[in-house]
Design an enzyme around this catalytic site. Structure first.
Site, PDB file in Angstrom:
ATOM      1  N   GLU A   1      23.412 -27.175  44.750  1.00  0.00           N
ATOM      2  CA  GLU A   1      22.954 -27.267  43.356  1.00  0.00           C
ATOM      3  C   GLU A   1      21.545 -26.724  43.182  1.00  0.00           C
ATOM      4  O   GLU A   1      20.693 -26.930  44.043  1.00  0.00           O
ATOM      5  CB  GLU A   1      23.016 -28.742  42.962  1.00  0.00           C
ATOM      6  CG  GLU A   1      22.572 -29.032  41.554  1.00  0.00           C
ATOM      7  CD  GLU A   1      22.593 -30.528  41.271  1.00  0.00           C
ATOM      8  OE1 GLU A   1      23.360 -31.262  41.949  1.00  0.00           O
ATOM      9  OE2 GLU A   1      21.822 -30.973  40.415  1.00  0.00           O
TER      10      GLU A   1
ATOM     11  N   ARG B   1      26.557 -27.442  35.035  1.00  0.00           N
ATOM     12  CA  ARG B   1      26.104 -28.841  35.074  1.00  0.00           C
ATOM     13  C   ARG B   1      25.639 -29.391  33.730  1.00  0.00           C
ATOM     14  O   ARG B   1      25.099 -30.494  33.656  1.00  0.00           O
ATOM     15  CB  ARG B   1      24.930 -28.945  36.054  1.00  0.00           C
ATOM     16  CG  ARG B   1      25.271 -28.544  37.457  1.00  0.00           C
ATOM     17  CD  ARG B   1      25.469 -29.696  38.374  1.00  0.00           C
ATOM     18  NE  ARG B   1      24.337 -30.585  38.429  1.00  0.00           N
ATOM     19  CZ  ARG B   1      24.442 -31.919  38.391  1.00  0.00           C
ATOM     20  NH1 ARG B   1      25.604 -32.494  38.263  1.00  0.00           N
ATOM     21  NH2 ARG B   1      23.349 -32.670  38.489  1.00  0.00           N
TER      22      ARG B   1
ATOM     23  N   GLU C   1      21.773 -28.372  34.865  1.00  0.00           N
ATOM     24  CA  GLU C   1      21.457 -29.704  34.328  1.00  0.00           C
ATOM     25  C   GLU C   1      20.294 -29.664  33.339  1.00  0.00           C
ATOM     26  O   GLU C   1      20.191 -30.521  32.486  1.00  0.00           O
ATOM     27  CB  GLU C   1      21.184 -30.713  35.459  1.00  0.00           C
ATOM     28  CG  GLU C   1      19.915 -30.440  36.234  1.00  0.00           C
ATOM     29  CD  GLU C   1      19.648 -31.466  37.326  1.00  0.00           C
ATOM     30  OE1 GLU C   1      20.596 -31.915  37.982  1.00  0.00           O
ATOM     31  OE2 GLU C   1      18.482 -31.815  37.530  1.00  0.00           O
TER      32      GLU C   1
ATOM     33  N   ASP D   1      21.668 -30.982  46.601  1.00  0.00           N
ATOM     34  CA  ASP D   1      20.827 -30.487  45.500  1.00  0.00           C
ATOM     35  C   ASP D   1      19.529 -29.926  46.078  1.00  0.00           C
ATOM     36  O   ASP D   1      18.787 -30.642  46.760  1.00  0.00           O
ATOM     37  CB  ASP D   1      20.525 -31.679  44.564  1.00  0.00           C
ATOM     38  CG  ASP D   1      19.906 -31.260  43.242  1.00  0.00           C
ATOM     39  OD1 ASP D   1      19.474 -30.089  43.130  1.00  0.00           O
ATOM     40  OD2 ASP D   1      19.849 -32.105  42.328  1.00  0.00           O
TER      41      ASP D   1
ATOM     42  N   GLU E   1      28.950 -36.252  38.130  1.00  0.00           N
ATOM     43  CA  GLU E   1      27.943 -36.992  38.897  1.00  0.00           C
ATOM     44  C   GLU E   1      27.907 -38.441  38.421  1.00  0.00           C
ATOM     45  O   GLU E   1      27.980 -38.706  37.224  1.00  0.00           O
ATOM     46  CB  GLU E   1      26.562 -36.350  38.693  1.00  0.00           C
ATOM     47  CG  GLU E   1      25.457 -37.052  39.457  1.00  0.00           C
ATOM     48  CD  GLU E   1      24.095 -36.375  39.269  1.00  0.00           C
ATOM     49  OE1 GLU E   1      23.942 -35.586  38.321  1.00  0.00           O
ATOM     50  OE2 GLU E   1      23.194 -36.651  40.069  1.00  0.00           O
TER      51      GLU E   1
ATOM     52  N   TYR F   1      12.385 -35.121  47.033  1.00  0.00           N
ATOM     53  CA  TYR F   1      13.367 -35.326  45.991  1.00  0.00           C
ATOM     54  C   TYR F   1      14.641 -35.924  46.577  1.00  0.00           C
ATOM     55  O   TYR F   1      15.113 -35.470  47.622  1.00  0.00           O
ATOM     56  CB  TYR F   1      13.717 -33.993  45.295  1.00  0.00           C
ATOM     57  CG  TYR F   1      14.957 -34.154  44.469  1.00  0.00           C
ATOM     58  CD1 TYR F   1      14.882 -34.801  43.242  1.00  0.00           C
ATOM     59  CD2 TYR F   1      16.200 -33.797  44.957  1.00  0.00           C
ATOM     60  CE1 TYR F   1      16.019 -35.050  42.509  1.00  0.00           C
ATOM     61  CE2 TYR F   1      17.349 -34.038  44.230  1.00  0.00           C
ATOM     62  CZ  TYR F   1      17.247 -34.663  43.012  1.00  0.00           C
ATOM     63  OH  TYR F   1      18.376 -34.931  42.296  1.00  0.00           O
TER      64      TYR F   1
ATOM     65  N   ARG G   1      27.090 -36.762  47.675  1.00  0.00           N
ATOM     66  CA  ARG G   1      25.935 -35.866  47.775  1.00  0.00           C
ATOM     67  C   ARG G   1      24.992 -36.439  48.815  1.00  0.00           C
ATOM     68  O   ARG G   1      24.724 -37.649  48.800  1.00  0.00           O
ATOM     69  CB  ARG G   1      25.265 -35.807  46.401  1.00  0.00           C
ATOM     70  CG  ARG G   1      24.003 -35.009  46.367  1.00  0.00           C
ATOM     71  CD  ARG G   1      23.346 -35.111  44.996  1.00  0.00           C
ATOM     72  NE  ARG G   1      22.076 -35.795  45.117  1.00  0.00           N
ATOM     73  CZ  ARG G   1      21.079 -35.683  44.239  1.00  0.00           C
ATOM     74  NH1 ARG G   1      21.227 -34.940  43.165  1.00  0.00           N
ATOM     75  NH2 ARG G   1      19.956 -36.329  44.415  1.00  0.00           N
TER      76      ARG G   1
ATOM     77  N   TRP H   1       9.141 -29.055  41.174  1.00  0.00           N
ATOM     78  CA  TRP H   1       9.583 -30.358  41.689  1.00  0.00           C
ATOM     79  C   TRP H   1      11.090 -30.430  41.705  1.00  0.00           C
ATOM     80  O   TRP H   1      11.775 -29.910  40.880  1.00  0.00           O
ATOM     81  CB  TRP H   1       9.043 -31.513  40.841  1.00  0.00           C
ATOM     82  CG  TRP H   1       9.557 -32.812  41.415  1.00  0.00           C
ATOM     83  CD1 TRP H   1       9.129 -33.418  42.559  1.00  0.00           C
ATOM     84  CD2 TRP H   1      10.630 -33.609  40.914  1.00  0.00           C
ATOM     85  NE1 TRP H   1       9.874 -34.539  42.796  1.00  0.00           N
ATOM     86  CE2 TRP H   1      10.804 -34.674  41.812  1.00  0.00           C
ATOM     87  CE3 TRP H   1      11.468 -33.513  39.790  1.00  0.00           C
ATOM     88  CZ2 TRP H   1      11.769 -35.673  41.624  1.00  0.00           C
ATOM     89  CZ3 TRP H   1      12.433 -34.479  39.608  1.00  0.00           C
ATOM     90  CH2 TRP H   1      12.593 -35.556  40.521  1.00  0.00           C
TER      91      TRP H   1
ATOM     92  N   HIS I   1      17.220 -28.719  44.078  1.00  0.00           N
ATOM     93  CA  HIS I   1      16.256 -29.068  43.048  1.00  0.00           C
ATOM     94  C   HIS I   1      15.225 -27.965  42.782  1.00  0.00           C
ATOM     95  O   HIS I   1      14.022 -28.219  42.761  1.00  0.00           O
ATOM     96  CB  HIS I   1      15.575 -30.408  43.369  1.00  0.00           C
ATOM     97  CG  HIS I   1      15.463 -31.273  42.161  1.00  0.00           C
ATOM     98  ND1 HIS I   1      14.287 -31.429  41.481  1.00  0.00           N
ATOM     99  CD2 HIS I   1      16.387 -31.974  41.480  1.00  0.00           C
ATOM    100  CE1 HIS I   1      14.498 -32.234  40.446  1.00  0.00           C
ATOM    101  NE2 HIS I   1      15.763 -32.571  40.419  1.00  0.00           N
TER     102      HIS I   1
END
Ligand code: GCO
Ligand code: MG
Length: 405
Positions: A239, A286, A265, A213, A342, A161, A149, A405, A215
Site C-alpha cells: 500500500e 482505497r 486512502e 503499508d 480494512e 508508522y 496486515r 509521514w 505509508h
C-alpha cells in the site's frame, strides 16, 4: 406535506479519539447520520459544516441526494480538498441513511442488493520487533481473519508508522497541542522488511492474505526494489509505496514488480483516481466513504475501476468512525468489484458511543439488516467525551530533513 430537512447537528466527541458526526433531522421524524472525521483537522470540518453547509440544507428534500451532492460540490465554486469532501461525504452518508430508513431497507438493497455473503476484512498485526509482529499475525489468524496486515518496529528506529499502543487497536494520532516528531530511515526499513515477511510465511504458510503499508515513504525506485524483494511472500497488496502526487511513479514501480499495489486512502475525488485507474497503475483503490465524498461519489469511482478489473479496498482505520464503517460495509456487500475492507477495531468507548448493527464473524464483517446503514450515535454519551487536540505525527530523516509521514 413533503419530507424536508428541518435541522442538522454537528457532534464532536472524543471517546478515545476524536470524531465528527453530522446528524440530519427531517420533518417525518427520520434522522440520518454521517461521519465527517478528518484526522487532526476535525474542527475545520466541523466549522465547514456548521458555518457553510447546514444552513443550505434546511428546507430541502432529503431524497434529492444527487442534487444536494452537486449543490455542495459544484455549487460551492471551491471544489475538492479533504475538508470540503469530508463535509460532503457526511451529508451524503446521512441522506442515504435517511432514504434507506424511509424505504425500510438496509442500505445495500438500495445500491443493488448483495453481491456476496460477507465482507472480507483485514486486521492489523504489529509489534515492536520481528518476533512480536510474527506472533501478532498468529493472534489474528486465531481470531479467524483471512487477511492480515503486518507492520513492525525497525531495529535502530524508536517508533515507526503502524506500531500500536494497544493489542487490537492501532491509533496513529497522538494527543497534544502539536504533532509528535518521529525519525525515519529508508535504508533500515528496506533491509528489514523482506526479513519480516519471510518469517511470517515461514511460520504460518501461504493460506491467508498478507498485506503491508509503506505509508508514502519511498521513492519510486526504492518502492520497485521493495515490491520485487517481497514477491516470494506473495502479498495481497503493497500500500501507498510512494506519495501519490506523482502518479507516474506507479508506472515505474509496476515495470519492475508483480506485487499488487493499493493506493487512494487520501484521495478525495474521482479526479484524483482517474489517471491511476485509466492507466491501470494500481490493483486496489482505497478511497473511502468519508473522505471521497460519500456513497454517491464512491460508487462512481468503483464503476470506473471495474472497467479495468481494479478492485476496492476501502480505508478503515480507527479515525474512520463506526458510521463510516457501517456505510462502507453496505457498499462492500454490494459493489461488484469488491477486493477487501480494512478493519481496525475501535475502542470499547467508541463502540458504545456509536451503537451499530455490523458484526464480525470468522474473518468477515456483516452490515446487518437494520434499515439505513445501521449505525447511530448516543448523543448523551458523546457529550461526556469532549474534543481533545490530537495530531498525526510528523516524520524526519536522521539528519533532520522533513519526510513523508
Ligand atoms: C491505513 C492508514 C492509516 C492512516 C490514518 C491517517 O492504512 O490504515 O494508512 O493508518 O495513517 O488513517 O488518518
Ligand atoms: Mg494506509
Amino acid at each position: 406535506m413533503a419530507n424536508t430537512i428541518t435541522d442538522a447537528k454537528v457532534i464532536v466527541t472524543c471517546p478515545g479519539r476524536n470524531f465528527v458526526t453530522l446528524k440530519i433531522l427531517t420533518s417525518d421524524g427520520v434522522h440520518g447520520i454521517g461521519d465527517a472525521t478528518l484526522n487532526g483537522r476535525e474542527l475545520a470540518v466541523a466549522s465547514y459544516l456548521k458555518d457553510h453547509v447546514v444552513p443550505c440544507l434546511i428546507g430541502r428534500d432529503p431524497h434529492d441526494i444527487e442534487d444536494i451532492w452537486n449543490y455542495l460540490a459544484k455549487g460551492a465554486y471551491w471544489r475538492r480538498g479533504p475538508v470540503t469532501m469530508a463535509a460532503i461525504g457526511a451529508v451524503d452518508t446521512a441522506l442515504w441513511d435517511i432514504k434507506a430508513k424511509v424505504a425500510g431497507l438496509p442500505l445495500y438493497q438500495l445500491l443493488g442488493g448483495k453481491s456476496r455473503s460477507g465482507v472480507m476484512v483485514y486486521g492489523h498485526a504489529n509489534g515492536n520487533d520481528l518476533e512480536e509482529t510474527v506472533d501478532a499475525v498468529g493472534q489474528y489468524l486465531e481470531l479467524g481473519y483471512k487477511a492480515v496486515r503486518a507492520q513492525s518496529g525497525i531495529p535502530g528506529l524508536d517508533s515507526v508508522y503502524g506500531v500500536a499502543r494497544g493489542k487490537l487497536f492501532y491509533e496513529p494520532a497522538v494527543k497534544g497541542a502539536v504533532p509528535e516528531e518521529q525519525l525515519w530511515s529508508t535504508e533500515k526499513y528496506l533491509d528489514f522488511a523482506p526479513k519480516l515477511f519471510e518469517a511470517v510465511r515461514e511460520r504460518y504458510g501461504f493460506g491467508f492474505h498478507l498485506l503491508h503499508d509503506c505509508h508514502h515513504r519511498l521513492t519510486p525506485i526504492e518502492a520497485a526494489r521493495l515490491g520485487k524483494s517481497l514477491e516470494p511472500y506473495r502479498l495481497f497488496w503493497l500500500e501507498d509505496p510512494t506519495p501519490a502526487e506523482n502518479q507516474e511513479a506507479l508506472k515505474l514501480i509496476r515495470e519492475h514488480t508483480v506485487t499488487p499495489i493499493a493506493i487512494g486512502e487520501i484521495f478525495n475525488s474521482i479526479h484524483d483516481c482517474r489517471d491511476i485507474l485509466q492507466n491501470q497503475h494500481c490493483d486496489y483503490i482505497r478511497a473511502a466513504v468519508v473522505h471521497a465524498g460519500g456513497i454517491t461519489q464512491l460508487r462512481k469511482i468503483a464503476a470506473l475501476a471495474e472497467l479495468y478489473q481494479i478492485r476496492t479496498g476501502c480505508h478503515g482505520a480507527t479515525d474512520l468512525s463506526p458510521v463510516c464503517m457501517g456505510a462502507a460495509l453496505h457498499f462492500d456487500l454490494w459493489v461488484p468489484n469488491f477486493g477487501i475492507q480494512e478493519y481496525m477495531r475501535h475502542s470499547p468507548e467508541t463502540d458504545e458511543v456509536f451503537p451499530h448493527a455490523y458484526t464480525f464473524d470468522d474473518g468477515y464483517l456483516h452490515p446487518g439488516e437494520a434499515p439505513g446503514h445501521g449505525v447511530d450515535i448516543d448523543e448523551a454519551l458523546a457529550a461526556k467525551f469532549p474534543y481533545e487536540p490530537a495530531y498525526l505525527p510528523v516524520a524526519r530523516l536522521e539528519d533532520g530533513t522533513l519526510w513523508n509521514w
